[in-house]
Design an enzyme around this catalytic site. Structure first.
Site: not given
Length: 155
Positions: A111, A130
């Site tokens: 991330d 995401d």
């Protein structure tokens, strides 16, 4: 759309985390406070839930993502979906498989995106996969046909 989502996510992770060396410098303010790059290793699902870091949970999450992707693909092939719903299914599957690849390669999902605004300091990081998963799910909710049957009772 699945291939596009997959490639865009993996390319963004490669450029930001490896080429820009975010893994080493940990943080880059891009357009503060709205957009920042913050290195993150997500061993769970959204917001790190179920992220105990065990190998068992890693493989359960991989298996669950693959089963969900297969289910969405089977459903999408058997259902006459409008283009927007087809695109949504593709985004969802491509994003999910991009995160699966991360789990296979690294043991966790990479991330790097962090967004804050208006006095709210968001501590969470996420990635483009995401975003694609979320956008795909929203597209399916709004654009997939509703096959509810109405009861003849009361008519």
């Amino acid at each position: 759309m699945a291939a596009v989502a997959f490639v865009v996510d993996q390319l963004s992770k490669y450029l930001v985390i490896h080429v820009m060396e975010l893994w080493r410098i940990r943080s880059v303010d891009v357009l503060p406070p709205v957009l920042n790059f913050r290195y993150g290793e997500n061993r769970g699902i959204n917001f790190g839930l179920f992220g105990d870091g065990s190998e068992a949970s890693r493989w359960v999450l991989i298996g669950l993502a693959v089963v969900i992707c297969a289910g969405v693909l089977i459903w999408a092939r058997r259902t006459a979906l409008p283009r927007m719903a087809q695109a949504g299914a593709g985004l969802l599957v491509g994003g999910a498989l991009a995160n699966v690849l991360d789990r296979l390669l690294y043991g966790y999902v990479l991330d790097f995106l962090n967004m804050s605004c208006c006095g709210f300091n968001n501590p969470f990081v996420f990635n483009l996969a995401d975003v694609f998963i979320f956008a795909g799910a929203i597209a399916l909710v709004f654009f997939a046909p509703d096959h509810k049957t109405t009861s003849k009772k009361g008519q």
